[in-house]
Design a protein around this motif. Sequence first.
Motif, PDB file in Angstrom:
ATOM      1  N   SER A 101       1.200  -1.151  -0.077  1.00  0.00           N
ATOM      2  CA  SER A 101       0.000  -0.249   0.084  1.00  0.00           C
ATOM      3  C   SER A 101       1.181   1.539  -0.182  1.00  0.00           C
ATOM      4  CB  SER A 101      -0.984   0.312   1.325  1.00  0.00           C
ATOM      5  OG  SER A 101      -0.409  -0.039   1.948  1.00  0.00           O
ATOM      6  N   ALA A 102      -0.123   2.805  -0.386  1.00  0.00           N
ATOM      7  CA  ALA A 102       0.744   3.915  -0.375  1.00  0.00           C
ATOM      8  C   ALA A 102       1.378   3.923   1.194  1.00  0.00           C
ATOM      9  CB  ALA A 102      -0.346   4.708  -0.799  1.00  0.00           C
ATOM     10  N   MET A 103       0.379   3.373   2.065  1.00  0.00           N
ATOM     11  CA  MET A 103       1.064   3.894   3.168  1.00  0.00           C
ATOM     12  C   MET A 103       2.092   3.142   4.269  1.00  0.00           C
ATOM     13  SD  MET A 103       0.196   6.108   5.767  1.00  0.00           S
ATOM     14  CE  MET A 103      -1.042   6.616   4.998  1.00  0.00           C
ATOM     15  N   SER A 104       2.242   1.979   3.005  1.00  0.00           N
ATOM     16  CA  SER A 104       3.321   1.248   3.259  1.00  0.00           C
ATOM     17  C   SER A 104       4.796   1.197   3.625  1.00  0.00           C
ATOM     18  CB  SER A 104       2.854  -0.438   3.606  1.00  0.00           C
ATOM     19  OG  SER A 104       2.119  -0.418   4.047  1.00  0.00           O
ATOM     20  N   LEU A 105       4.932   1.845   2.152  1.00  0.00           N
ATOM     21  CA  LEU A 105       5.911   2.757   1.636  1.00  0.00           C
ATOM     22  C   LEU A 105       5.708   4.347   2.697  1.00  0.00           C
ATOM     23  CD1 LEU A 105       7.962   3.067  -1.195  1.00  0.00           C
ATOM     24  CD2 LEU A 105       5.817   4.638  -2.262  1.00  0.00           C
ATOM     25  N   ILE A 106       5.214   5.227   2.693  1.00  0.00           N
ATOM     26  CA  ILE A 106       5.894   6.338   3.431  1.00  0.00           C
ATOM     27  C   ILE A 106       6.214   5.920   4.553  1.00  0.00           C
ATOM     28  CG2 ILE A 106       4.381   7.828   4.553  1.00  0.00           C
ATOM     29  CD1 ILE A 106       2.105   8.406   2.227  1.00  0.00           C
ATOM     30  N   VAL A 107       5.479   5.053   5.509  1.00  0.00           N
ATOM     31  CA  VAL A 107       6.047   4.318   6.327  1.00  0.00           C
ATOM     32  C   VAL A 107       7.362   3.875   6.301  1.00  0.00           C
ATOM     33  CG1 VAL A 107       6.428   2.600   8.456  1.00  0.00           C
ATOM     34  CG2 VAL A 107       4.358   3.993   7.226  1.00  0.00           C
ATOM     35  N   SER A 108       8.010   2.551   5.526  1.00  0.00           N
ATOM     36  CA  SER A 108       9.002   2.625   5.125  1.00  0.00           C
ATOM     37  C   SER A 108      10.421   3.519   4.423  1.00  0.00           C
ATOM     38  CB  SER A 108       8.926   1.379   3.511  1.00  0.00           C
ATOM     39  OG  SER A 108       8.077   0.851   4.229  1.00  0.00           O
ATOM     40  N   LEU A 109       9.530   5.007   3.986  1.00  0.00           N
ATOM     41  CA  LEU A 109      11.023   5.750   3.713  1.00  0.00           C
ATOM     42  C   LEU A 109      10.564   6.746   4.717  1.00  0.00           C
ATOM     43  CD1 LEU A 109       8.734   6.366   0.501  1.00  0.00           C
ATOM     44  CD2 LEU A 109      10.925   5.851   0.564  1.00  0.00           C
ATOM     45  N   LEU A 110      10.202   6.815   5.215  1.00  0.00           N
ATOM     46  CA  LEU A 110      10.783   7.718   7.181  1.00  0.00           C
ATOM     47  C   LEU A 110      11.060   6.991   7.421  1.00  0.00           C
ATOM     48  CD1 LEU A 110       7.046   9.180   7.574  1.00  0.00           C
ATOM     49  CD2 LEU A 110       8.728  10.408   6.655  1.00  0.00           C
ATOM     50  N   ILE A 111      10.672   5.359   7.387  1.00  0.00           N
ATOM     51  CA  ILE A 111      12.522   4.788   9.243  1.00  0.00           C
ATOM     52  C   ILE A 111      13.485   4.993   8.352  1.00  0.00           C
ATOM     53  CG2 ILE A 111      11.977   3.471  10.406  1.00  0.00           C
ATOM     54  CD1 ILE A 111       9.226   2.930  11.193  1.00  0.00           C
ATOM     55  N   VAL A 112      12.983   3.601   7.666  1.00  0.00           N
ATOM     56  CA  VAL A 112      14.584   3.268   6.350  1.00  0.00           C
ATOM     57  C   VAL A 112      15.260   3.977   5.635  1.00  0.00           C
ATOM     58  CG1 VAL A 112      15.200   1.227   5.949  1.00  0.00           C
ATOM     59  CG2 VAL A 112      13.062   1.079   6.476  1.00  0.00           C
ATOM     60  N   GLY A 113      14.415   4.711   5.697  1.00  0.00           N
ATOM     61  CA  GLY A 113      14.643   6.354   4.418  1.00  0.00           C
ATOM     62  C   GLY A 113      15.640   6.724   5.541  1.00  0.00           C
ATOM     63  N   VAL A 114      14.737   7.675   4.963  1.00  0.00           N
ATOM     64  CA  VAL A 114      15.209   9.524   6.107  1.00  0.00           C
ATOM     65  C   VAL A 114      16.114   8.762   8.384  1.00  0.00           C
ATOM     66  CG1 VAL A 114      13.929  11.593   6.993  1.00  0.00           C
ATOM     67  CG2 VAL A 114      13.032  10.062   4.431  1.00  0.00           C
ATOM     68  N   LEU A 115      14.995   8.789   8.250  1.00  0.00           N
ATOM     69  CA  LEU A 115      15.665   8.600   9.541  1.00  0.00           C
ATOM     70  C   LEU A 115      16.905   7.642   9.872  1.00  0.00           C
ATOM     71  CD1 LEU A 115      15.047   8.530  12.740  1.00  0.00           C
ATOM     72  CD2 LEU A 115      13.579   6.549  13.085  1.00  0.00           C
ATOM     73  N   ALA A 116      17.240   6.362   8.673  1.00  0.00           N
ATOM     74  CA  ALA A 116      18.168   5.812   8.823  1.00  0.00           C
ATOM     75  C   ALA A 116      19.263   6.995   8.801  1.00  0.00           C
ATOM     76  CB  ALA A 116      17.615   4.443   8.178  1.00  0.00           C
ATOM     77  N   GLY A 117      19.077   6.893   7.483  1.00  0.00           N
ATOM     78  CA  GLY A 117      19.859   8.417   6.861  1.00  0.00           C
ATOM     79  C   GLY A 117      20.484   9.571   7.582  1.00  0.00           C
ATOM     80  N   SER A 157      31.638  20.030   2.555  1.00  0.00           N
ATOM     81  CA  SER A 157      30.178  20.949   2.356  1.00  0.00           C
ATOM     82  C   SER A 157      30.785  21.167   3.342  1.00  0.00           C
ATOM     83  CB  SER A 157      29.695  20.418   1.995  1.00  0.00           C
ATOM     84  OG  SER A 157      29.046  19.795   3.280  1.00  0.00           O
ATOM     85  N   GLY A 158      31.348  20.991   4.791  1.00  0.00           N
ATOM     86  CA  GLY A 158      30.872  21.700   6.072  1.00  0.00           C
ATOM     87  C   GLY A 158      29.724  21.380   6.613  1.00  0.00           C
ATOM     88  N   SER A 159      29.083  20.598   6.441  1.00  0.00           N
ATOM     89  CA  SER A 159      27.961  20.846   6.156  1.00  0.00           C
ATOM     90  C   SER A 159      27.036  18.866   6.551  1.00  0.00           C
ATOM     91  CB  SER A 159      26.623  21.422   5.792  1.00  0.00           C
ATOM     92  OG  SER A 159      25.261  20.751   6.146  1.00  0.00           O
ATOM     93  N   LEU A 160      27.094  18.069   7.938  1.00  0.00           N
ATOM     94  CA  LEU A 160      26.452  17.190   7.834  1.00  0.00           C
ATOM     95  C   LEU A 160      25.278  16.692   7.166  1.00  0.00           C
ATOM     96  CD1 LEU A 160      26.682  14.639   9.417  1.00  0.00           C
ATOM     97  CD2 LEU A 160      25.266  14.927  11.102  1.00  0.00           C
ATOM     98  N   TRP A 161      24.102  17.976   7.258  1.00  0.00           N
ATOM     99  CA  TRP A 161      23.500  17.791   5.831  1.00  0.00           C
ATOM    100  C   TRP A 161      23.138  17.160   4.634  1.00  0.00           C
ATOM    101  CZ3 TRP A 161      19.124  17.663   8.991  1.00  0.00           C
ATOM    102  CH2 TRP A 161      19.069  18.218  10.328  1.00  0.00           C
ATOM    103  N   LEU A 162      23.847  17.834   4.178  1.00  0.00           N
ATOM    104  CA  LEU A 162      24.678  17.046   3.005  1.00  0.00           C
ATOM    105  C   LEU A 162      24.292  15.410   2.814  1.00  0.00           C
ATOM    106  CD1 LEU A 162      24.823  17.097  -0.572  1.00  0.00           C
ATOM    107  CD2 LEU A 162      27.547  17.585   0.103  1.00  0.00           C
ATOM    108  N   PRO A 163      25.601  14.988   3.427  1.00  0.00           N
ATOM    109  CA  PRO A 163      25.421  12.862   3.366  1.00  0.00           C
ATOM    110  C   PRO A 163      24.185  12.956   3.961  1.00  0.00           C
ATOM    111  CG  PRO A 163      27.055  13.883   5.235  1.00  0.00           C
ATOM    112  CD  PRO A 163      26.824  15.616   3.942  1.00  0.00           C
ATOM    113  N   VAL A 164      23.977  13.146   5.202  1.00  0.00           N
ATOM    114  CA  VAL A 164      22.424  13.422   5.826  1.00  0.00           C
ATOM    115  C   VAL A 164      21.536  12.866   4.245  1.00  0.00           C
ATOM    116  CG1 VAL A 164      20.154  13.531   6.252  1.00  0.00           C
ATOM    117  CG2 VAL A 164      22.435  13.446   7.820  1.00  0.00           C
ATOM    118  N   ILE A 165      21.270  13.803   3.413  1.00  0.00           N
ATOM    119  CA  ILE A 165      20.397  13.998   2.121  1.00  0.00           C
ATOM    120  C   ILE A 165      20.783  12.616   1.243  1.00  0.00           C
ATOM    121  CG2 ILE A 165      19.599  15.739  -0.042  1.00  0.00           C
ATOM    122  CD1 ILE A 165      20.284  17.734   2.016  1.00  0.00           C
ATOM    123  N   ILE A 166      21.789  12.599   1.197  1.00  0.00           N
ATOM    124  CA  ILE A 166      22.885  11.940  -0.582  1.00  0.00           C
ATOM    125  C   ILE A 166      22.209  10.424   0.603  1.00  0.00           C
ATOM    126  CG2 ILE A 166      24.657  11.003  -1.612  1.00  0.00           C
ATOM    127  CD1 ILE A 166      23.633  13.761  -2.230  1.00  0.00           C
TER     128      ILE A 166
END
Length: 281
Positions: free
Chosen positions: A141-157, A217-226
């Motif tokens: 489902s789309a909700m499963s995809l969103i949850v996975s993106l938030l947990i495994v994608g964004v939070l883990a990164g 880059s002098g910023s942690l946010w760049l490797p976080v994004i990548i």
Amino acid sequence: MNLSLTLSKRLVFFGCVTLLCYVITSFIVGFMTMKGGADARWLRIAAVVQDVVLFILPAIVTAIFCTRLPARFLTVDRFPRLRISVMALCTLVVSIPAMNLLIQFNESISLPAALSGVEEYMRQAEASARSYTEILLSGDSAMSLIVSLLIVGVLAGFSEELFFRGTFQRLLVTGRVNVHVAVWIVAVVFSAMHMQFYGFFPRMLLGAYFGYLAVWSGSLWLPVIIHAFNNCVYIVGQWHAAGAQPSVVDTVGTGGEVLMACSSVVLTALGISLIYRQRLR
């Protein structure tokens, strides 16, 4: 930023806090596994606990303990320029065929007969990790995809970059360890801590790439994004593959053609060079 403690003392403190958090995480995750078994919901909660307690908490505690300016130490008080961010994303994308070829090489490695027991253990660990990932990302489902993106994608990164590049690498660099040595030490530890030998070399190179992005880059946010983007590519690929289990960079491109892989290496080197020059400007 006042770092009065020596590098060895800071590393010992960081290691002790990490070890304590590891014990706490193991206890909590073990309890959840006993209670919920291999249910995707419990595994997702366990993944969040692991990211927060094992990675984010030691990083923040160490930064607060070691300096009066923890945000500056972690380099989360500044953001990368748009141009270098776009370059970094493009470089990651063009590296995919070369990384796929490296993944195939890594997976084909066989140990000597005397170490057959070790090889069997590593392959079982690899299969277990893939099974865990399949359950964690289950659901069409789309909700499963969103949850996975938030947990495994964004939070883990975010959590892994905060721990490895934001804290561990910064401890080494601010302790006057050579930048290149620091980047590669952290990259090796980053890959080893995943406990997946048959993805060790590609993950190590990714870790080094994230490390140099943080430095340049002098910023942690760049490797976080990548890092988050790389994870999200994997998740979306899993979602569309309906049960296929590709590697993180296997979700885009085949990587089987040597010519494409060679072109990928050249383009990746060009991208890294452009990022470095942009850093100098």
